[in-house]
Write an enzyme that holds these catalytic residues in place. Structure first.
Site, PDB file in Angstrom:
ATOM      1  N   ARG A  33      64.409  44.425 -54.584  1.00 13.92           N
ATOM      2  CA  ARG A  33      63.186  43.720 -55.001  1.00 13.92           C
ATOM      3  C   ARG A  33      63.542  42.585 -55.977  1.00 13.92           C
ATOM      4  O   ARG A  33      62.989  41.499 -55.903  1.00 13.92           O
ATOM      5  CB  ARG A  33      62.208  44.679 -55.679  1.00 13.92           C
ATOM      6  CG  ARG A  33      61.866  45.936 -54.883  1.00 13.92           C
ATOM      7  CD  ARG A  33      60.776  45.727 -53.848  1.00 13.92           C
ATOM      8  NE  ARG A  33      60.414  46.980 -53.213  1.00 13.92           N
ATOM      9  CZ  ARG A  33      60.897  47.414 -52.026  1.00 13.92           C
ATOM     10  NH1 ARG A  33      61.743  46.681 -51.334  1.00 13.92           N
ATOM     11  NH2 ARG A  33      60.526  48.576 -51.533  1.00 13.92           N
ATOM     12  N   GLU A  67      54.572  63.796 -49.564  1.00 12.15           N
ATOM     13  CA  GLU A  67      54.583  62.506 -48.868  1.00 12.15           C
ATOM     14  C   GLU A  67      55.372  62.562 -47.558  1.00 12.15           C
ATOM     15  O   GLU A  67      56.594  62.443 -47.564  1.00 12.15           O
ATOM     16  CB  GLU A  67      55.179  61.412 -49.775  1.00 12.15           C
ATOM     17  CG  GLU A  67      55.227  60.046 -49.093  1.00 12.15           C
ATOM     18  CD  GLU A  67      55.745  58.913 -49.991  1.00 12.15           C
ATOM     19  OE1 GLU A  67      56.154  59.189 -51.133  1.00 12.15           O
ATOM     20  OE2 GLU A  67      55.731  57.766 -49.543  1.00 12.15           O
ATOM     21  N   LYS A 127      50.214  62.285 -49.819  1.00 12.07           N
ATOM     22  CA  LYS A 127      50.494  60.838 -49.825  1.00 12.07           C
ATOM     23  C   LYS A 127      50.961  60.441 -48.427  1.00 12.07           C
ATOM     24  O   LYS A 127      52.157  60.507 -48.112  1.00 12.07           O
ATOM     25  CB  LYS A 127      51.550  60.514 -50.882  1.00 12.07           C
ATOM     26  CG  LYS A 127      51.973  59.046 -50.867  1.00 12.07           C
ATOM     27  CD  LYS A 127      52.671  58.629 -52.152  1.00 12.07           C
ATOM     28  CE  LYS A 127      53.180  57.204 -52.032  1.00 12.07           C
ATOM     29  NZ  LYS A 127      53.591  56.621 -53.292  1.00 12.07           N
ATOM     30  N   SER A 159      51.709  52.216 -49.282  1.00 11.49           N
ATOM     31  CA  SER A 159      51.378  50.948 -48.615  1.00 11.49           C
ATOM     32  C   SER A 159      52.341  50.659 -47.463  1.00 11.49           C
ATOM     33  O   SER A 159      51.934  50.011 -46.481  1.00 11.49           O
ATOM     34  CB  SER A 159      51.311  49.785 -49.596  1.00 11.49           C
ATOM     35  OG  SER A 159      52.522  49.571 -50.275  1.00 11.49           O
ATOM     36  N   GLY A 160      53.586  51.091 -47.561  1.00 11.45           N
ATOM     37  CA  GLY A 160      54.478  51.143 -46.406  1.00 11.45           C
ATOM     38  C   GLY A 160      54.940  49.833 -45.807  1.00 11.45           C
ATOM     39  O   GLY A 160      55.472  49.828 -44.704  1.00 11.45           O
ATOM     40  N   GLY A 161      54.694  48.719 -46.496  1.00  7.64           N
ATOM     41  CA  GLY A 161      55.101  47.430 -45.937  1.00  7.64           C
ATOM     42  C   GLY A 161      53.925  46.585 -45.468  1.00  7.64           C
ATOM     43  O   GLY A 161      54.123  45.488 -44.938  1.00  7.64           O
ATOM     44  N   ARG A 211      54.892  48.657 -53.213  1.00 10.81           N
ATOM     45  CA  ARG A 211      54.977  47.225 -52.925  1.00 10.81           C
ATOM     46  C   ARG A 211      53.626  46.510 -53.030  1.00 10.81           C
ATOM     47  O   ARG A 211      53.549  45.401 -53.556  1.00 10.81           O
ATOM     48  CB  ARG A 211      55.582  47.016 -51.532  1.00 10.81           C
ATOM     49  CG  ARG A 211      57.079  47.203 -51.517  1.00 10.81           C
ATOM     50  CD  ARG A 211      57.605  47.434 -50.127  1.00 10.81           C
ATOM     51  NE  ARG A 211      57.320  48.784 -49.642  1.00 10.81           N
ATOM     52  CZ  ARG A 211      57.689  49.237 -48.447  1.00 10.81           C
ATOM     53  NH1 ARG A 211      58.332  48.458 -47.611  1.00 10.81           N
ATOM     54  NH2 ARG A 211      57.409  50.473 -48.092  1.00 10.81           N
TER      55      ARG A 211
END
Ligand code: 13P
Length: 341
Positions: A32, A179, A221, A263-265, A294
């Site tokens: 990041r 998750e 999650k 959010s996963g991208g 993200r």
């Protein structure tokens, strides 16, 4: 605050509040920081996270808790205050990522299983003393149907590990965030995501029951039901909401107090619009909110870009995304509010 698991779980999904997933491993945060041209050092990681945790409006009004990485839960702010104390002073709950990452599953090329159970009981005791009242374990389910991925063995092994993790957390007085992430990276369509997510959640709740996990003291999650990114398709928020809620009605017991999405991208606004559409078609038996990494941090990271003089801009960007997701968790977000900012 009360220390009952059920009360901690309820606080995590309190109306209009969600989690900040700031638990990037040292490898992930370096990726990041590479994007914004910042060197990843213990101090730069601390400065960046301190900026977010000191964002008063976001932390007190929109964020119920923060998922931390092992380094961060032990770190002190520039003035010597433990970062955990800054989070608590804002009324938010410190949490901790405890898995050791997804590793190749022997005998099943393309599948992974998340490791980290060895020594977990002792680590949880330590994290409790450091202030953690919830934890996270991420299982990763990729989709590549031509290669038979995911296998039933991958889904089963990951569900079993999640259940053993969750039971250990509850023994330690820590709420497990469970998750099982079905990745959105593949070329699959939205209905394939639905089918694989359904098989994953059915197996997960089988295993949680078998492990005597108290569902009232857990948070799920999950991914949303989405077409894979390589399919080139982006489903409408209405379709995502309808299929995601149908999936949960089929698989998630009403005893689970809350569902906090990854959010996963997804793009920032896409993740917000989808969460809003999901809450706009309620009522639902569970709270549905965000646990974004993200989608909460991309904007503040860019605004900050490693400069102390940019801290107010980074905090403003974080406050805006947290506010938008707060509204989405209530089903009250509108696209026009994005432009207004
Ligand atoms: P993203 O929202 O970036 O997917 O991260 C959430 C998370 O905690 C993944 O484990």
């Amino acid at each position: 605050m009360s220390e009952r698991l059920e009360d901690i779980a309820a606080a995590i999904v309190a109306d209009g509040k969600g989690l900040l997933a700031a638990d990037e491993s040292s490898g992930t945060i370096k990726k990041r920081f590479d994007v914004i041209g910042v060197e990843s050092t213990a101090d730069s990681r601390r400065d960046y996270r301190e900026m977010m945790f000191r964002t008063r409006e976001a932390m007190t009004r929109y964020i119920s808790g923060v998922i931390l990485y092992d380094e961060t839960i032990r770190q002190k702010a520039a003035d010597g205050t433990p970062l955990v104390d800054i989070i608590k002073a804002a009324g938010a709950i410190p949490g901790i990522k405890v898995d050791a990452g997804a590793k190749p599953l022997a005998g099943f090329p393309g599948d992974t299983v998340t490791e980290g159970l060895d020594g977990l009981r002792e680590r949880l005791t330590d994290y409790y003393k450091l202030g953690a009242r919830f934890a996270k374990w991420r299982a990763v389910i990729d989709i590549d149907q031509a290669k038979g991925v995911p296998s039933a063995n991958s889904i089963g092994s990951n569900a079993h590990a999640l259940a053993r993790y969750a039971a250990l957390c509850q023994e330690a007085g820590i709420v497990p965030i469970v998750e099982p992430e079905v990745l959105m990276d593949g070329a699959h369509d939205i209905d394939t995501c639905y089918d694989i997510s359904k098989a994953t959640l059915i197996k997960l709740y089988d295993e949680l029951h078998a492990a005597r996990v108290v569902l009232e003291g857990t948070i799920l999650k999950p991914n949303m039901v989405l077409a894979g990114r390589k399919s080139g398709k982006v489903s409408s928020p209405e379709e995502v909401a309808e299929k995601t809620i149908r999936l949960f009605h089929q698989t998630v017991p009403a005893a689970v107090p809350g569902i906090a999405f990854l959010s996963g991208g997804q793009e920032d606004e896409e993740a917000t619009a989808n969460l809003n559409a999901i809450n706009a078609i309620g009522p639902h038996p569970w709270k549905l909110t965000f646990s974004y990494g993200r989608a909460l941090q991309a904007a503040p990271q860019k605004a900050w870009s490693g400069k102390a003089s940019n801290v107010p801009a980074g905090q403003a960007a974080f406050t805006h995304r947290a506010h938008m997701n707060h509204l989405a968790a209530l089903g009250k977000w509108k696209a026009s509010l994005e432009q207004a900012a």
